[in-house]
Design an enzyme around this catalytic site. Structure first.
Site, PDB file in Angstrom:
ATOM      1  N   CYS A 114       0.690  -1.257  -0.399  1.00 41.50           N
ATOM      2  CA  CYS A 114      -0.219  -0.037   0.538  1.00 41.50           C
ATOM      3  C   CYS A 114       0.746   0.958   0.383  1.00 41.50           C
ATOM      4  O   CYS A 114       0.377   2.288  -0.309  1.00 41.50           O
ATOM      5  CB  CYS A 114      -1.138   0.123   0.636  1.00 41.50           C
ATOM      6  SG  CYS A 114      -0.345  -0.040   3.158  1.00 41.50           S
ATOM      7  N   HIS A 428      -1.799   1.841   7.602  1.00 43.38           N
ATOM      8  CA  HIS A 428      -2.317   1.407   5.960  1.00 43.38           C
ATOM      9  C   HIS A 428      -1.385   2.822   5.313  1.00 43.38           C
ATOM     10  O   HIS A 428      -2.421   3.666   5.870  1.00 43.38           O
ATOM     11  CB  HIS A 428      -3.669   1.187   6.329  1.00 43.38           C
ATOM     12  CG  HIS A 428      -4.186   0.285   4.779  1.00 43.38           C
ATOM     13  ND1 HIS A 428      -3.383  -0.430   3.932  1.00 43.38           N
ATOM     14  CD2 HIS A 428      -5.112   1.224   4.057  1.00 43.38           C
ATOM     15  CE1 HIS A 428      -4.523  -0.248   2.788  1.00 43.38           C
ATOM     16  NE2 HIS A 428      -4.932   0.588   2.664  1.00 43.38           N
TER      17      HIS A 428
END
Length: 548
Positions: A114, A428
């Site tokens: 990510c 994230h």
């Protein structure tokens, strides 16, 4: 003003043949010359592409009417990349790509990638850089002699990925950046595998790699460092920029790189500073300053600003300007960080101060959310930071000469954000990006792309959140007014504004950022794509790659 253009072959990986629009009879001869030039380069497998099959590209030359002969056009080196932008719009208009979906494509997570997806989406929405790979013959600028580069492999894979995101003919809402990640890991082994990494570290290494692959300097001269004393900052800054350009010239320099002033001052406690005032009786009239009086000033390039975040827990919200002020605050260098004073000839206490001297067209701001605690553990700062979405005024922060219009060229608009959510162990990355065609904000969460309602969407908090990590701003120079005709929106004007990108070169100092101070260099006409007060044309060089 026309442009010397070329078309890509139906095979994506073939090298293009450049045809001058004013003389196409030499096409066969040019093709033979280019085939000879490309001998010795690594062979490429011919693989059919799912991309737009006929992609027009232009080089660094443009056609301009002669000032002395009516009806005669001559090829000259372009001072900006305006002609590239026009060709990219033409590519969209001639393709079957729906402009409503161009660039709004997710990137699949390949494990814990990510961080990579977020960074790539921010760079994808950096329109001048993306246009360079969609409409410029960048392959002619690949430096195969640069030992610091990747022999063009990294930049070639990056260009392919940008074409897939913006001109891909498939209808999938996401794609896997597998080939790009393999090439990235080949030259940066830390990015191999499926481990999570820092997005800012990835951005830094990626832009450095692209720069080295596209560095227009074939042989870098040795230039010794010069220490300045502050007596001629304007001249010293220009000279430092010239020396930097003698070793580094690429689209990355043109877009992302500015200049800092780094001031070091001796604070040797065994010596009294000459400026300390004292009365005849020996009583001090003010605070005693220590040091030999020596100061050392260097003008250094930068590609991003890494701004600290204040630990102040007051009720006053932390703003981006607060972070910038903290970055420019004088810092004491003591203990293990002492500075070697050439006058005292020993390591001494000193002060260090950074000032922004010149800003680039594209400004990347990295918020230093990760730090080491007293116990040596790495921790994240979740302090919310308020950052402007439009018209960030940086005029008060620039120490370089501003000319007659202090705010001209100092206003910046936000166009992308890399976000880090969560903590150290379970973080994230996502991204926000401003689309070039509908002027709407989108959230990129790996494969998912969703439109944001700025100000109303509770999950975005665009402009004020604790997850913003890297902010991308473009300088406001003019309005972008044209959109592809195949965009179904009846409103054919785009409200966001774009910067003028000047191609940096040694023999065109009038294009250096230090000299963009008067009307003749600031006010541009979209009709002619040239300065209002026309610069003298420069004769076309026989080989642009060797002259810049």
């Amino acid at each position: 003003m026309g442009a010397c253009s070329s078309k890509e072959d139906e095979y994506q990986e073939d090298w293009p043949v450049e045809y001058d629009t004013h003389n196409q009879q030499g096409g066969a001869q040019q093709q033979q010359q280019q085939q000879q030039q490309h001998q010795g380069r690594p062979e490429r497998k011919k693989k059919r592409s799912s991309l737009q099959q006929s992609l027009v590209r232009v080089g660094s030359k443009v056609l301009r009417p002669s000032n002395s002969k009516r009806g005669v056009w001559s090829a000259t080196r372009a001072s900006t990349y305006d002609h590239v932008h026009g060709v990219v719009l033409a590519n969209f208009e001639s393709s079957d790509v729906d402009a409503r979906r161009a660039g709004i494509v997710g990137l699949r997570n390949l494990g814990n990638t990510c961080f990579l997806n977020s960074s790539l989406q921010c760079l994808s929405n950096t329109i001048p850089l993306t246009d360079y790979f969609l409409g410029y013959d960048y392959r002619k600028e690949i430096n195969y002699d640069n030992v610091l580069g990747t022999n063009g492999e990294l930049v070639t894979e990056y260009a392919k990925l940008m074409k897939q995101l913006w001109l891909g003919s498939n209808r999938s809402s996401s794609l896997a950046p597998s080939a790009f990640k393999r090439t990235l890991g080949k030259f940066n082994p830390q990015f191999q595998g499926e481990n999570q990494h820092d997005a800012h570290e990835l951005l830094s290494l990626l832009l450095d790699g692209v720069h080295e692959d596209l560095n227009r300097v074939k042989q870098r001269p040795y230039i010794p460092d010069k220490d300045c004393d502050g007596s001629n900052d304007e001249g010293d800054a220009i000279l430092a920029w010239q020396h930097y350009l003698e070793r580094n010239r690429s689209i990355i320099v043109d877009l992302f790189q500015g200049q800092l002033r780094n001031t070091m001052v001796c604070r040797n406690h065994s010596k009294k500073h000459p400026s300390s005032s004292s009365s005849s009786s020996g009583q001090t009239g003010g605070p005693v300053e220590h040091g030999c009086g020596h100061q050392n000033i260097k003008f250094e390039p930068f590609m991003y600003l890494s701004l600290p975040i204040s630990d102040d827990n007051s009720f006053h919200p932390t703003t981006l300007d607060d972070c910038l002020d903290l970055y420019c605050t004088e810092e004491k260098m003591t203990g293990e960080n002492q500075w070697y004073c050439p006058k005292c000839q020993e390591h001494v206490d000193a002060t260090k101060k950074l000032d922004i001297w010149m800003l680039p067209p594209i400004l990347i701001v990295h918020l230093k959310r990760f730090k080491y605690t007293e116990s040596g553990q790495r921790a994240k700062m979740d302090t919310p930071v308020v950052y402007p979405i439009q018209q960030w005024d940086l005029s008060r922060s620039i120490q370089g000469k501003k000319g007659d219009h202090p705010r001209r060229g100092m206003m910046y608009d936000l166009y992308a954000v890399s976000n880090h959510l969560g903590g150290m162990g379970s973080g994230h990355y996502t991204a926000f990006g401003l689309n070039r065609f509908d002027d709407k904000w989108y959230q990129f969460n790996d494969s998912a792309c969703t439109k944001l309602s700025v100000g109303n969407h509770p999950s975005s908090d665009l402009g004020h959140n604790a997850s913003a990590y890297c902010l991308f701003y473009n300088r406001v120079d003019r309005e972008q007014i044209k959109m592809p005709s195949n965009h179904t929106n009846n409103n054919t004007s785009s409200e966001h504004r774009t910067p003028v990108i000047r191609r940096q070169s040694i023999d065109r100092p009038e294009l250096w950022p230090h000299l963009q101070l008067s009307k003749s260099f600031r006010d541009f006409s979209r009709k002619t794509m040239s300065p209002v007060d026309e610069l003298p044309d420069e004769p076309a060089a026989p080989d642009e790659s060797m002259t810049l």
